[in-house]
Design an enzyme around this catalytic site. Structure first.
Site, PDB file in Angstrom:
ATOM      1  N   ARG A  80      74.360  11.222 122.826  1.00  0.00           N
ATOM      2  CA  ARG A  80      73.206  11.864 122.199  1.00  0.00           C
ATOM      3  C   ARG A  80      72.196  10.786 121.808  1.00  0.00           C
ATOM      4  O   ARG A  80      72.237  10.249 120.703  1.00  0.00           O
ATOM      5  CB  ARG A  80      73.672  12.679 120.984  1.00  0.00           C
ATOM      6  CG  ARG A  80      74.360  13.983 121.358  1.00  0.00           C
ATOM      7  CD  ARG A  80      73.372  15.007 121.898  1.00  0.00           C
ATOM      8  NE  ARG A  80      72.345  15.302 120.923  1.00  0.00           N
ATOM      9  CZ  ARG A  80      72.364  16.324 120.069  1.00  0.00           C
ATOM     10  NH1 ARG A  80      73.356  17.181 120.108  1.00  0.00           N
ATOM     11  NH2 ARG A  80      71.388  16.507 119.211  1.00  0.00           N
ATOM     12  N   ARG A 109      67.975  15.092 122.750  1.00  0.00           N
ATOM     13  CA  ARG A 109      67.558  16.403 122.247  1.00  0.00           C
ATOM     14  C   ARG A 109      66.388  16.282 121.259  1.00  0.00           C
ATOM     15  O   ARG A 109      66.481  15.560 120.253  1.00  0.00           O
ATOM     16  CB  ARG A 109      68.764  17.048 121.553  1.00  0.00           C
ATOM     17  CG  ARG A 109      68.591  18.498 121.196  1.00  0.00           C
ATOM     18  CD  ARG A 109      68.755  19.459 122.364  1.00  0.00           C
ATOM     19  NE  ARG A 109      70.102  19.607 122.849  1.00  0.00           N
ATOM     20  CZ  ARG A 109      70.413  19.579 124.151  1.00  0.00           C
ATOM     21  NH1 ARG A 109      69.484  19.417 125.088  1.00  0.00           N
ATOM     22  NH2 ARG A 109      71.660  19.730 124.539  1.00  0.00           N
ATOM     23  N   ARG A 236      84.514  28.442 121.820  1.00  0.00           N
ATOM     24  CA  ARG A 236      84.905  27.068 122.149  1.00  0.00           C
ATOM     25  C   ARG A 236      86.362  26.994 122.599  1.00  0.00           C
ATOM     26  O   ARG A 236      86.729  26.151 123.398  1.00  0.00           O
ATOM     27  CB  ARG A 236      84.717  26.168 120.920  1.00  0.00           C
ATOM     28  CG  ARG A 236      83.286  26.191 120.415  1.00  0.00           C
ATOM     29  CD  ARG A 236      83.083  25.321 119.197  1.00  0.00           C
ATOM     30  NE  ARG A 236      81.699  25.418 118.741  1.00  0.00           N
ATOM     31  CZ  ARG A 236      80.688  24.766 119.286  1.00  0.00           C
ATOM     32  NH1 ARG A 236      80.900  23.946 120.301  1.00  0.00           N
ATOM     33  NH2 ARG A 236      79.450  24.920 118.840  1.00  0.00           N
ATOM     34  N   LYS A 342      94.220  43.570 105.485  1.00  0.00           N
ATOM     35  CA  LYS A 342      95.538  44.183 105.702  1.00  0.00           C
ATOM     36  C   LYS A 342      95.547  45.689 105.439  1.00  0.00           C
ATOM     37  O   LYS A 342      96.237  46.433 106.118  1.00  0.00           O
ATOM     38  CB  LYS A 342      96.577  43.531 104.783  1.00  0.00           C
ATOM     39  CG  LYS A 342      97.025  42.163 105.250  1.00  0.00           C
ATOM     40  CD  LYS A 342      98.111  41.633 104.342  1.00  0.00           C
ATOM     41  CE  LYS A 342      98.448  40.212 104.726  1.00  0.00           C
ATOM     42  NZ  LYS A 342      99.419  39.595 103.850  1.00  0.00           N
ATOM     43  N   ASP A 380     105.559  41.103 106.366  1.00  0.00           N
ATOM     44  CA  ASP A 380     105.613  40.460 105.036  1.00  0.00           C
ATOM     45  C   ASP A 380     106.812  40.968 104.258  1.00  0.00           C
ATOM     46  O   ASP A 380     107.477  40.230 103.532  1.00  0.00           O
ATOM     47  CB  ASP A 380     104.360  40.815 104.212  1.00  0.00           C
ATOM     48  CG  ASP A 380     103.136  40.033 104.653  1.00  0.00           C
ATOM     49  OD1 ASP A 380     103.302  38.987 105.301  1.00  0.00           O
ATOM     50  OD2 ASP A 380     102.022  40.485 104.348  1.00  0.00           O
ATOM     51  N   ALA A 415      98.988  43.759  92.891  1.00  0.00           N
ATOM     52  CA  ALA A 415      99.119  45.072  93.540  1.00  0.00           C
ATOM     53  C   ALA A 415      98.297  45.125  94.818  1.00  0.00           C
ATOM     54  O   ALA A 415      97.862  46.190  95.256  1.00  0.00           O
ATOM     55  CB  ALA A 415      98.670  46.163  92.564  1.00  0.00           C
ATOM     56  N   GLY A 525     106.990  30.490  98.490  1.00  0.00           N
ATOM     57  CA  GLY A 525     106.210  31.326  99.404  1.00  0.00           C
ATOM     58  C   GLY A 525     106.298  30.832 100.840  1.00  0.00           C
ATOM     59  O   GLY A 525     106.070  31.593 101.783  1.00  0.00           O
ATOM     60  N   GLN A 532     107.882  35.802 107.808  1.00  0.00           N
ATOM     61  CA  GLN A 532     106.936  36.801 108.321  1.00  0.00           C
ATOM     62  C   GLN A 532     106.366  36.340 109.668  1.00  0.00           C
ATOM     63  O   GLN A 532     106.117  37.153 110.560  1.00  0.00           O
ATOM     64  CB  GLN A 532     105.840  37.156 107.306  1.00  0.00           C
ATOM     65  CG  GLN A 532     104.879  36.047 106.873  1.00  0.00           C
ATOM     66  CD  GLN A 532     103.793  35.746 107.876  1.00  0.00           C
ATOM     67  OE1 GLN A 532     103.389  36.620 108.619  1.00  0.00           O
ATOM     68  NE2 GLN A 532     103.345  34.492 107.922  1.00  0.00           N
TER      69      GLN A 532
HETATM   70  P1  NAP Z   1      95.057  40.884  98.004  1.00  0.00           P
HETATM   71  O1  NAP Z   1      95.428  42.101  98.740  1.00  0.00           O
HETATM   72  O2  NAP Z   1      93.624  40.497  97.918  1.00  0.00           O
HETATM   73  O3  NAP Z   1      95.615  41.045  96.482  1.00  0.00           O
HETATM   74  C1  NAP Z   1      95.357  40.073  95.507  1.00  0.00           C
HETATM   75  C2  NAP Z   1      96.086  40.431  94.208  1.00  0.00           C
HETATM   76  O4  NAP Z   1      95.990  39.311  93.352  1.00  0.00           O
HETATM   77  C3  NAP Z   1      95.501  41.625  93.491  1.00  0.00           C
HETATM   78  O5  NAP Z   1      96.530  42.304  92.823  1.00  0.00           O
HETATM   79  C4  NAP Z   1      94.561  40.941  92.474  1.00  0.00           C
HETATM   80  O6  NAP Z   1      94.373  41.705  91.304  1.00  0.00           O
HETATM   81  C5  NAP Z   1      95.351  39.717  92.120  1.00  0.00           C
HETATM   82  N1  NAP Z   1      94.516  38.622  91.681  1.00  0.00           N
HETATM   83  C6  NAP Z   1      93.683  37.878  92.435  1.00  0.00           C
HETATM   84  N2  NAP Z   1      93.120  36.932  91.669  1.00  0.00           N
HETATM   85  C7  NAP Z   1      93.603  37.095  90.408  1.00  0.00           C
HETATM   86  C8  NAP Z   1      93.381  36.421  89.183  1.00  0.00           C
HETATM   87  N3  NAP Z   1      92.556  35.376  89.106  1.00  0.00           N
HETATM   88  N4  NAP Z   1      94.038  36.836  88.098  1.00  0.00           N
HETATM   89  C9  NAP Z   1      94.881  37.882  88.154  1.00  0.00           C
HETATM   90  N5  NAP Z   1      95.142  38.564  89.289  1.00  0.00           N
HETATM   91  C10 NAP Z   1      94.493  38.166  90.405  1.00  0.00           C
HETATM   92  O7  NAP Z   1      95.831  39.613  98.550  1.00  0.00           O
HETATM   93  P2  NAP Z   1      97.282  39.538  99.238  1.00  0.00           P
HETATM   94  O8  NAP Z   1      97.175  39.660 100.711  1.00  0.00           O
HETATM   95  O9  NAP Z   1      98.185  40.440  98.516  1.00  0.00           O
HETATM   96  O10 NAP Z   1      97.670  38.007  98.945  1.00  0.00           O
HETATM   97  C11 NAP Z   1      97.923  37.570  97.627  1.00  0.00           C
HETATM   98  C12 NAP Z   1      98.515  36.183  97.629  1.00  0.00           C
HETATM   99  O11 NAP Z   1      99.739  36.186  98.343  1.00  0.00           O
HETATM  100  C13 NAP Z   1      97.644  35.134  98.273  1.00  0.00           C
HETATM  101  O12 NAP Z   1      97.724  33.950  97.541  1.00  0.00           O
HETATM  102  C14 NAP Z   1      98.262  34.959  99.634  1.00  0.00           C
HETATM  103  O13 NAP Z   1      98.035  33.655 100.155  1.00  0.00           O
HETATM  104  C15 NAP Z   1      99.735  35.159  99.303  1.00  0.00           C
HETATM  105  N6  NAP Z   1     100.459  35.602 100.499  1.00  0.00           N
HETATM  106  C16 NAP Z   1     101.476  34.812 100.917  1.00  0.00           C
HETATM  107  C17 NAP Z   1     102.212  35.184 102.011  1.00  0.00           C
HETATM  108  C18 NAP Z   1     103.327  34.302 102.460  1.00  0.00           C
HETATM  109  O14 NAP Z   1     103.741  34.425 103.609  1.00  0.00           O
HETATM  110  N7  NAP Z   1     103.836  33.464 101.592  1.00  0.00           N
HETATM  111  C19 NAP Z   1     101.928  36.369 102.701  1.00  0.00           C
HETATM  112  C20 NAP Z   1     100.910  37.175 102.221  1.00  0.00           C
HETATM  113  C21 NAP Z   1     100.190  36.774 101.113  1.00  0.00           C
HETATM  114  P3  NAP Z   1      93.252  42.842  91.223  1.00  0.00           P
HETATM  115  O15 NAP Z   1      93.904  44.109  91.748  1.00  0.00           O
HETATM  116  O16 NAP Z   1      92.942  42.906  89.772  1.00  0.00           O
HETATM  117  O17 NAP Z   1      92.106  42.393  92.057  1.00  0.00           O
END
Ligand code: NAP
Length: 559
Positions: A80, A109, A236, A342, A380, A415, A525, A532
């Site tokens: 470049r 360029r 890519r 999801k 999961d 949840a 985790g 998974q």
């Molecule tokens: P999600 O559907 O977005 O759900 C997130 C959850 O965490 C909700 O219940 C949310 O509460 C709560 N939350 C987020 N930030 C918060 C905070 N600062 N204080 C209190 N609660 C909080 O996400 P997900 O797919 O379930 O994933 C959640 C976590 O699990 C992530 O860290 C992800 O990396 C991990 N994960 C790991 C695996 C593995 O293979 N180990 C697989 C899947 C997920 P609200 O309902 O109040 O928003």
């Protein structure tokens, strides 16, 4: 010459849904320039090349970059010239092009096309002519001024030179018809290789570039078709599948020549672009964000281990239904789903496995080969629950008829998608499920769905109906970079015999560290992540997952 008008129906193997029918005009095959067409058809049939750009500021550094690109295994290095802070055309080009370790593509360029050069076009074009005279293998000239360069060349093109005529759109990706017309105009002007680079505002934009590449390939017109920015990354990675002439990969992170470019070493070693061909199946992870995901490293290496002809890519997706509708051909054989898709994935599948339906979250989608229908699964659930069962002292899942979770209090924090999978799984195993969530109403909804009990996060601090409970954090609390956060106080942890954390970056979260100090058994985790992923691998390939390799990869990634 009169142009021939082709009406092209995109082959069924690439039935990218948008614009199935498009018109592209390319020069008459019987027309002028037959000697370069032989060269073109040879190139068009070849493997996609890897070109590493050098954006160095000095000729010395550029020479070092050329050596580094060759050592990496690149096929071409792009010089470049516009990045050089003090460019001396004759001496610098002579130095760079003499004894070059691999073929060199010379580009100069201007700012008006996204480059660094701010001077007049005559000086720039003179430098490119000089590069040709000194033996450059490729020269890139912008479409808008290409006619001027060609006039000055007056038909005396060096025998081994390939002229790339390029067009860059930094705003968007036009329709297939417009792309086709642009490609035809570029080729008509006299390009050996057409280069069209556009910008992705949505990942579905890339499908139009794939259609253009496929059509150009059929017409034996060598084309570089790339789509910039994060949403265009698959252009890519997958251009070897569709027949792109070359793809660019940076020498290392921070030395990109265009937005969205990844490193040459990732292209070669993670995505294995040399092994991608028309029959390679495409899998990938749908998420937003997705750039941090380690799943491509894991699945690509596992595919290689078992000799499965497939590649696994990251899909940065805003609109899931539109994405699935666009990439609807059998080539796109399966998907992993992560945050925030999801739950939406359940409604996007044609059929959903009963467990995934009950959980209300799909993390794996398979395109059924017999009818192309999308089938949703949730791996999961098994991954997390089996990891927790194995984490209970003295218990082996395979040996026991009754789960050690049966009859015990099982507290799920969160949840969302992971929370639902854990709550569903624990309930299936006969545990007394309790859900605590920041948004209490979501905890209540999930609890009523599975017949559990709901708590606020504050109430959880003093909740201990029995000793030896099981705790599963499924929120992102404690995840990198907020590694000092934790969802429950150390004081409260003493009531739990087993503590699981879905967060796996870092491997040992503050929650797990404090639980271990309080005498609990801890389950990382990472264990859920590995299991998974093994479940997904088996759904993708129909083969047994190479467990020890997958464990090694995950441990290596988290070392
Ligand atoms: P999600 O559907 O977005 O759900 C997130 C959850 O965490 C909700 O219940 C949310 O509460 C709560 N939350 C987020 N930030 C918060 C905070 N600062 N204080 C209190 N609660 C909080 O996400 P997900 O797919 O379930 O994933 C959640 C976590 O699990 C992530 O860290 C992800 O990396 C991990 N994960 C790991 C695996 C593995 O293979 N180990 C697989 C899947 C997920 P609200 O309902 O109040 O928003």
């Amino acid at each position: 010459m009169l142009l021939q008008l082709f009406v092209c129906i995109v082959p069924s193997s690439l039935s990218l849904s948008e614009s199935r029918l498009f018109l592209i005009s390319f020069p008459d095959k019987q027309g002028e320039g037959s000697e370069i067409r032989d060269q073109r058809s040879e190139m068009a049939m070849g493997k996609t090349l890897l070109c590493v750009p050098s954006v160095a500021n000095t000729a010395e550094e550029m020479a070092a970059d050329m050596a580094a690109a060759a050592a990496m295994g690149a096929d071409v290095v792009e010089l470049r010239l516009d990045c050089l802070s003090s460019f001396q055309p004759r001496s610098d080009l002579h130095r760079l092009l003499t004894n070059r370790p691999i073929p060199a593509l010379v580009t100069y360029r201007p700012k008006w096309e996204g480059g660094e050069y701010d001077g007049d076009d005559e000086t720039r074009i003179d430098a490119l002519l000089l590069a040709m005279e000194l033996g450059a293998d490729y020269v890139d000239i912008e479409f808008k001024v290409a006619a001027r360069l060609l006039n000055l060349m007056s038909g005396r093109k060096p025998e081994n030179l390939k002229l790339i005529i390029s067009s860059h759109n930094y705003e968007m990706t036009p329709s297939v018809e417009e792309l086709g017309n642009l490609a035809a105009s570029i080729q008509t002007l006299g390009a050996d290789i057409v280069k069209i680079t556009t910008t992705a505002n949505d990942i579905s934009d890339v499908s139009r570039m794939f259609q253009l590449i496929v059509h150009s390939q059929e017409k034996q017109v060598p084309i570089i078709g790339l789509v910039m920015k994060d949403r265009g990354v698959i252009s890519r990675l997958l251009c070897p599948k569709f027949g792109g002439y070359l793809t660019f990969g940076s020498l290392n992170k921070g030395r990109e020549s265009a937005p969205g470019q990844i490193t040459g070493s990732e292209l070669l070693n993670v995505y294995r672009i040399r092994e991608i061909g028309p029959d390679t199946k495409v899998f990938g992870i749908i998420g937003k964000p997705v750039g941090h995901s380690k799943s491509p490293n894991l699945h690509n290496e596992a595919f290689r281990e078992v000799g499965f002809n497939a590649v696994y890519v990251p899909y940065l997706v805003d609109d899931l239904p539109s994405f699935l509708n666009t990439y609807s051909s059998p080539d796109f054989a399966g998907f992993s789903c992560t945050i925030p898709h999801k739950e939406a994935a359940v409604t996007c599948c044609d059929e959903v496995d009963p467990i995934a339906k009950a959980i209300g979250a799909v993390n794996t989608i398979i395109r059924r080969p017999s009818d192309g229908k999308l089938i949703g699964y949730n791996t999961d659930y098994v991954g997390a629950i089996s990891a927790i069962e194995d984490g209970i002292a003295g218990y082996r899942v395979k040996d026991a008829a009754v789960s050690p979770l049966a009859g015990r209090h099982f507290v799920v924090i969160g949840a969302g998608g992971a929370g639902k999978a854990l709550a569903y799984g624990a309930n299936e195993k006969g545990a007394k499920v309790v859900i605590a969530n920041r948004t209490y109403v979501r905890a209540k909804e999930l609890a009523s769905l599975i017949g559990g009990h709901a708590l606020t996060l504050a109430d959880l601090e003093n909740y201990h109906p029995e000793e030896g409970m099981i705790l599963a954090n499924t929120t992102s609390i404690g995840m990198h970079p907020n590694v000092n956060d934790t969802p429950l106080s150390k004081q409260a942890l003493k009531h739990y015999a087993v503590v699981f954390d879905a967060v796996y970056t870092p491997k040992v979260t503050r929650l797990l560290r404090e639980a271990e100090e309080s005498g609990s058994n801890v389950v990382s985790g990472l264990e859920m992540f590995i299991r998974q992923a093994m479940g997904q691998f088996e759904l993708f390939t129909g083969l047994t997952a190479p467990e020890s390799l997958m464990r090694d990869i995950v441990l290596r990634m988290n070392a």
